[in-house]
Design an enzyme around this catalytic site. Structure first.
Site, mmCIF file in Angstrom:
data_model
loop_
_atom_site.group_PDB
_atom_site.id
_atom_site.type_symbol
_atom_site.label_atom_id
_atom_site.label_comp_id
_atom_site.label_asym_id
_atom_site.label_seq_id
_atom_site.Cartn_x
_atom_site.Cartn_y
_atom_site.Cartn_z
ATOM 1 N N GLY A 1 -24.269 -29.931 -27.383
ATOM 2 C CA GLY A 1 -22.938 -30.479 -27.634
ATOM 3 C C GLY A 1 -22.762 -31.942 -27.240
ATOM 4 C CD GLU B 1 -22.356 -23.133 -24.283
ATOM 5 O OE1 GLU B 1 -22.066 -22.103 -24.909
ATOM 6 O OE2 GLU B 1 -22.525 -24.240 -24.830
ATOM 7 C CB SER C 1 -26.930 -32.537 -30.414
ATOM 8 O OG SER C 1 -26.018 -32.523 -29.338
ATOM 9 C CD GLU D 1 -29.790 -23.529 -27.317
ATOM 10 O OE1 GLU D 1 -29.415 -23.847 -28.434
ATOM 11 O OE2 GLU D 1 -29.081 -22.925 -26.501
ATOM 12 C CG HIS E 1 -26.332 -20.275 -24.645
ATOM 13 N ND1 HIS E 1 -25.547 -21.233 -24.039
ATOM 14 C CD2 HIS E 1 -26.647 -20.763 -25.867
ATOM 15 C CE1 HIS E 1 -25.407 -22.263 -24.870
ATOM 16 N NE2 HIS E 1 -26.061 -21.997 -25.987
ATOM 17 C CE LYS F 1 -22.739 -23.121 -28.295
ATOM 18 N NZ LYS F 1 -22.951 -24.344 -27.562
ATOM 19 C CG ASN G 1 -24.440 -19.596 -29.984
ATOM 20 O OD1 ASN G 1 -23.569 -18.717 -29.933
ATOM 21 N ND2 ASN G 1 -24.871 -20.248 -28.901
#
Ligand code: PGA
Length: 245
Positions: free
Chosen positions: A169, A93, A205, A163, A91, A10, A8
């Site tokens: 991250g 985000e 991560s 996730e 996702h 992004k 991904n």
């Protein structure tokens, strides 16, 4: 049994950068399946670089609507026509920055399925929810609402990416026992609701050092990788590992 490794990217790369990385990733030889998810604008060019039949293309999002007056949206059917076979939906985000709700995510899934795409549905609890022991509750709500009104046959084209928001991250990851319990919970939820076995991927991560531990976990069918998928040597190392132990 082979695993699925999803890259991904992004919004980290420009089209030129995506094509350069895509051309390298498209040549990785591995027993595992790879799904490359660049931005919309790079999909077509990267598709033309893929020669291996276990390397697939995925989009990072699609519209929740049928064709119509939705300025700036991208139709699921167009993603499919361009040669992508997967789409990441929900996702964290997008839930955070675009305020995507489970209802919107449910509509996106329906559009994606109608267009013939396979869906990677992302779910996961945030830090506060984890601290308050609400993980199962949150995952349950996300699954129930995102999959509302879907049929058993639809579930054949849906995988779940677990996730945890706190792991994305951050350098923090769940313990393997925790992950095993959660992926088992997700699989049981889907099986009891739809009598279907789904694939569960882990994301957050992941890097070349810890990937093996996650992939050796029987209930984890693959990985959704952000940061480490931008680094070709690291990503190819993860993809090439043989996890059949
Ligand atoms: P990360 O991102 O690997 O950089 O933590 C994973 C994701 O957001 O899909």
């Amino acid at each position: 049994m082979s695993k699925t490794i999803i890259a991904n990217w992004k919004m980290n790369l420009s089209v030129k950068e995506s094509i350069l990385l895509g051309a390298k990733v498209a040549k990785i030889k591995t027993e595992n399946d790879i799904i490359i998810c660049p931005d919309f604008l790079s999909l077509s060019e990267i598709k033309s670089k893929i020669k291996e039949n276990n390397i697939y293309l995925g989009a990072q999002n699609c519209a929740a609507y049928s064709p119509g007056s939705y300025t700036g949206e991208v139709l699921a059917k167009s993603i499919s026509e361009i040669g992508a076979s997967y789409v990441i939906i929900g996702h964290s985000e997008r839930r955070k920055f675009q305020k995507e709700s489970n209802t919107l995510i449910n509509n996106k899934i329906k559009q994606a399925l109608q267009a013939g795409l396979k869906v990677i549905l992302c779910i996961g609890e945030n830090n506060i929810e984890k601290k308050n022991d609400k993980t199962n509750f949150v995952l349950n709500v996300q699954l129930k609402e995102a999959l509302k009104d879907l049929e058993k046959t639809d579930l054949a084209r849906i995988s779940i990416a677990y996730e945890p928001v706190w792991a994305i991250g951050s350098g923090r990851t769940p313990k393997i026992e925790e992950l095993n319990t959660i992926s088992t919970f997700i699989k049981s939820f889907i099986y009891s609701s739809y009598q279907k076995r789904v694939k569960v991927f882990y994301g957050g991560s992941v890097n070349a050092n810890n990937a093996g531990d996650f992939l050796e976990t029987k209930t984890i069918n693959g990985l959704l990788i952000g940061g480490a998928s931008l680094n070709y040597p690291e990503f190819s190392k993860i993809c090439k590992k043989n996890y059949d132990r």
